[in-house]
Structure formats: C-alpha cells, structure tokens
Design a protein around this motif. Structure first.
Motif, PDB file in Angstrom:
ATOM      1  N   LYS A 206       0.846  -1.195   0.000  1.00  0.00           N
ATOM      2  CA  LYS A 206       0.000   0.000   0.000  1.00  0.00           C
ATOM      3  C   LYS A 206       0.884   1.249   0.000  1.00  0.00           C
ATOM      4  CE  LYS A 206      -3.957   0.224   0.963  1.00  0.00           C
ATOM      5  NZ  LYS A 206      -5.134   0.390   0.071  1.00  0.00           N
ATOM      6  N   PRO A 212      -4.060   3.652   8.237  1.00  0.00           N
ATOM      7  CA  PRO A 212      -5.158   2.696   8.040  1.00  0.00           C
ATOM      8  C   PRO A 212      -5.515   2.506   6.564  1.00  0.00           C
ATOM      9  CG  PRO A 212      -5.689   4.240   9.800  1.00  0.00           C
ATOM     10  CD  PRO A 212      -4.434   4.744   9.160  1.00  0.00           C
ATOM     11  N   ALA A 213      -5.814   1.271   6.195  1.00  0.00           N
ATOM     12  CA  ALA A 213      -6.130   0.960   4.794  1.00  0.00           C
ATOM     13  C   ALA A 213      -7.360   1.707   4.309  1.00  0.00           C
ATOM     14  CB  ALA A 213      -6.327  -0.545   4.635  1.00  0.00           C
ATOM     15  N   SER A 214      -8.348   1.909   5.201  1.00  0.00           N
ATOM     16  CA  SER A 214      -9.555   2.630   4.803  1.00  0.00           C
ATOM     17  C   SER A 214      -9.238   4.066   4.393  1.00  0.00           C
ATOM     18  CB  SER A 214     -10.570   2.627   5.953  1.00  0.00           C
ATOM     19  OG  SER A 214     -10.010   3.238   7.113  1.00  0.00           O
ATOM     20  N   PHE A 215      -8.183   4.612   4.965  1.00  0.00           N
ATOM     21  CA  PHE A 215      -7.738   5.972   4.651  1.00  0.00           C
ATOM     22  C   PHE A 215      -6.934   5.989   3.353  1.00  0.00           C
ATOM     23  CE2 PHE A 215      -4.551   9.441   5.390  1.00  0.00           C
ATOM     24  CZ  PHE A 215      -5.437  10.513   5.410  1.00  0.00           C
ATOM     25  N   ASP A 217      -6.914   3.767   0.958  1.00  0.00           N
ATOM     26  CA  ASP A 217      -7.686   3.319  -0.208  1.00  0.00           C
ATOM     27  C   ASP A 217      -8.180   4.518  -1.020  1.00  0.00           C
ATOM     28  OD1 ASP A 217      -7.358   0.641   0.288  1.00  0.00           O
ATOM     29  OD2 ASP A 217      -9.313   0.354   1.245  1.00  0.00           O
ATOM     30  N   LYS A 218      -8.660   5.551  -0.320  1.00  0.00           N
ATOM     31  CA  LYS A 218      -9.192   6.723  -1.014  1.00  0.00           C
ATOM     32  C   LYS A 218      -8.076   7.541  -1.654  1.00  0.00           C
ATOM     33  CE  LYS A 218     -13.477   6.998   1.568  1.00  0.00           C
ATOM     34  NZ  LYS A 218     -14.464   7.827   2.278  1.00  0.00           N
ATOM     35  N   THR A 358     -11.809  11.861   9.605  1.00  0.00           N
ATOM     36  CA  THR A 358     -11.159  11.944   8.301  1.00  0.00           C
ATOM     37  C   THR A 358     -11.839  13.022   7.463  1.00  0.00           C
ATOM     38  OG1 THR A 358     -12.600  10.183   7.457  1.00  0.00           O
ATOM     39  CG2 THR A 358     -10.414   9.534   8.249  1.00  0.00           C
TER      40      THR A 358
END
Length: 404
Positions: A206, A212-215, A217-218, A358
């Motif tokens: 990544k 965090p991956a959720s962050f 990803d965007k 976020t």
C-alpha cells in the motif's frame, strides 16, 4: 583547531551554554523557545543558512516558489539577543569535554547539547539509483529537478514517462503534483496531456503503509483518477541512464525521482552512538541519549518520530525542562503526542486523518492549509508566517523560455 572566538564575546559566566545542532523544525523551534530567555546563551549550528520545509519541497520542483520552503535562519532571530546562528557542519562529539567540533575547525562548548540533525536519503545499495535519480530532499535538489523538467519540456523535447519511487507522503504528493503540473504544461504548449505517463512505485502493498487501509484506499483511488499508474509490491532492482529496472519489466525514463528511503545521519555512527534496529537513537524519558545530550525529531526513538509536528513537540518539551531546571524544578517525563496526517493529492485536494476523524477533497485541503499556518506560526513571527503561508497558493510558474 581553535575555539570559536565569536561565541565567547557575549557570553557571561552565569549563562548556560546551549548548543543546538540542526536547522530543521526541532532545532529552529528549540532556539525560538530559548530566544531572549535570561541565563541562556544559544548557538544554532546548521550546514546551511536556510530552514527548509521538506514537506513542501516538491512544490518547488514543479514550478512553485521556493520562498514557501526556504527561509533564512537569521529571519527567525532578528530580535533575539542570545541566539547566534552559525553555518557549519558538526562532525565530532566529545562528551567528556562537552564540546562538538565543526568541519570548519571550530569548537563549540556546551552545557546542554540538542542534536536535531535529521535523517539522510537512503538508496539501499541499489545499482545506479544514487547516480541517475533526482531527489527532493533539499531546495538545491528540488531546483535541479525543476531545471531538468523545464529543459525537457522546452521546444517539444518532451519526456513521456516520469517515475516517482516511494509511496510515502513525499512520493504520493509529488506524483499528484506532477500530474497537475504536466497538464498545465501540456495546455501551455497546446499538446495532448495523454502522452505524459506518471508511475508511482512502492515496494510495499500500500502507499502510506503505516496508515489505516480505509484511509489510504481513497488516496490510491485519487491517484488513479489523476492518471497515475501505481506499481505496488514492486521493488526497484537497478537504474541506468535510460531505464529503471523492475522485477518484471523496465520503464524507459530520464526522470526518476527517488523518495523511497531514509537512513540515520552518519554523525551518530561516526561518534559511536548506538542505533536501534529502526535506525533511531535510544533516548530516556527526558529525550537524553546520555547526560546533557538530547536527541530531538527524526532520529529519536520515540513513537511518532519523523513528523514535523513531533519535532516541534520534542523541542518544546526539552526547552521547558531546561527552564524548569533553571528554576530549580524537577523535570517532567516525555509523553508522545499523536500527530494529524494531512496528505495533499493534487490541486486543492487532500486527505486528512485527525484522531478518528477523516476529511477528503476540498475539506481536506482546507484542513491541510490550516495545519501549514499553525506550523508556520509556531516558530515564525505572525507577519512572516502569513507571507510564507501565502506562497502555498501560488500558481504554477511557466518555464522562462516559454513566456510569450
């Protein structure tokens, strides 16, 4: 070698001699906090005469003003009677004699030593990378890249592939800025922007892998929307004059920008200061490596080292303890402060992680600009902070040869 005579002239026996090594966030903030404090004589030693805001250096490479990222160190201390700025490179530490020696041949004696020298670029012994790639670690490097970009773009001599190596904050921000800049240049030259290709290469799975991956990803989606091709889980094997070589392919490019790694400043190993496996200096609860020797910022083995906010936090902490000691009070114990993460990804778009909150897009950009202002105001006079901050809104500069 003789002792620096200038240092002795304004010093009294009652003054505590504080030597600060490094002109980055931690070093400058510590000197600012000690400015005009009675009983302290401060020497800020830096190999350059400018403070360089590394987080924004990539903007200078893509045609924005270097005035946002390069501020003369003397500007911070115009009204400070007890701070002396010295341009020198400290190379040797003698703890027994409480002195650091400069490359110039000068000796700087101290009662308290604050080492805020930061890290250096790491190339991991990959063949050709140091020789052929560009960097954005200093204003000089950023301007060298800028000159290269302008030379290639003039008179239709276009480079078609631009490669950024490293998916950390600098790599992500630079790749996105390059996408915006090349579209601007294409419009200026009346050519199709589709001929330009930007690659972002990251060895890990990544970009911004610590977040965090959720962050992230965007952020990855935003990069792809800008037309940037991501190569994840891809380590560079070597680089030549014409190609960057990857495990399964090679990309033809004369513009490879290396942002992929840092390593400890060689000063520590040269002075037998032990490093952890992370390449950090072990410090105690007061940020001391040893009695009267403090390590601040990037090289300290603290939870959030490597962030500008952490460097400033470290500087304030150490200085407050020095003031407490002067007032015969006990020192306080260091507590790390979790920073906010604000990542610009192209024009007026940023992703911000503040605690559990976020922000993305224009809202994130507004937050990022707010953090920039807060950062500048923390160690610059208000009027200077405002002027410097405004340069972040400057439009792209047209290459000099293209102004018609």
């Amino acid at each position: 070698m003789v002792e620096n005579k200038v240092n002795k002239k304004t010093e009294t026996k009652e003054d505590k001699r504080v030597v600060i090594v490094g002109g980055g966030f931690a070093g400058v903030k510590a000197a600012v906090e000690l400015a005009n404090q009675e009983g302290f004589k401060v020497r800020l030693i830096s190999p350059g005469s400018y403070f360089e805001y590394h987080a924004a250096l990539y903007r200078s490479a893509t045609g924005r003003s270097p005035l946002e990222v390069a501020i003369p160190l003397q500007d911070f201390f115009k009204y400070a009677k007890n701070v002396e700025v010295i341009e020198d490179e400290v190379i040797e530490l003698d703890k027994e004699k409480k002195v650091v020696n400069g490359k110039s041949g000068s000796h700087y004696y101290y009662d308290e030593l604050l080492l805020a020298i930061g890290s250096v670029t790491g190339y991991f012994n990959i063949p050709g990378v140091e020789k052929y790639s560009f960097g954005v670690k200093s204003v000089d490097q950023a301007l060298k890249l800028k000159e290269h970009l302008h030379a290639n773009l003039h008179k239709g001599n276009y480079e078609h592939s631009y490669v950024v190596v490293g998916g950390g904050p600098t790599g992500v921000e630079l790749a996105a800025e390059m996408a915006s800049y090349l579209k601007f240049v294409a419009k200026r030259h009346k050519v199709s922007a589709k001929q330009f290709k930007i690659y972002l290469i990251e060895a890990g799975p990544k970009v911004l892998g610590a977040l965090p991956a959720s962050f992230t990803d965007k952020i990855e989606k935003r990069l792809k929307d800008l037309g940037i091709k991501l190569y994840l889980n891809t380590a560079v094997k070597s680089e030549t004059k014409d190609y960057i070589n990857l495990p399964k392919e090679k990309i033809k490019s004369h513009t490879v920008i290396w942002t992929a790694g840092v390593q400890p400043n060689p000063f520590f190993a040269n002075n037998e200061i032990a490093l952890t496996k992370r390449g950090k200096v072990e410090v105690n609860e007061f940020l001391e490596e040893s009695p009267h020797v403090y390590v601040l910022g990037d090289c300290a083995n603290t939870k959030y080292s490597g962030m500008a906010q952490t460097a400033i936090h470290d500087a304030k902490f150490v200085v407050r303890n020095l003031l407490r000691q002067k007032n015969q009070q006990s020192r306080r114990v260091y507590k790390p402060k979790k920073p906010a993460y604000a990542i610009p990804v192209g024009a007026r778009w940023a992703a911000v992680l503040q605690g559990r909150k976020t922000y993305y897009g224009r809202a994130g950009w507004a937050k990022r600009r707010m953090y920039d202002m807060k950062l500048y105001k923390s160690f610059l006079p208000v009027e200077k902070a405002l002027i410097t901050w405004k340069y972040g809104y400057q439009k792209f500069e047209v290459c000099p040869e293209c102004k018609q």
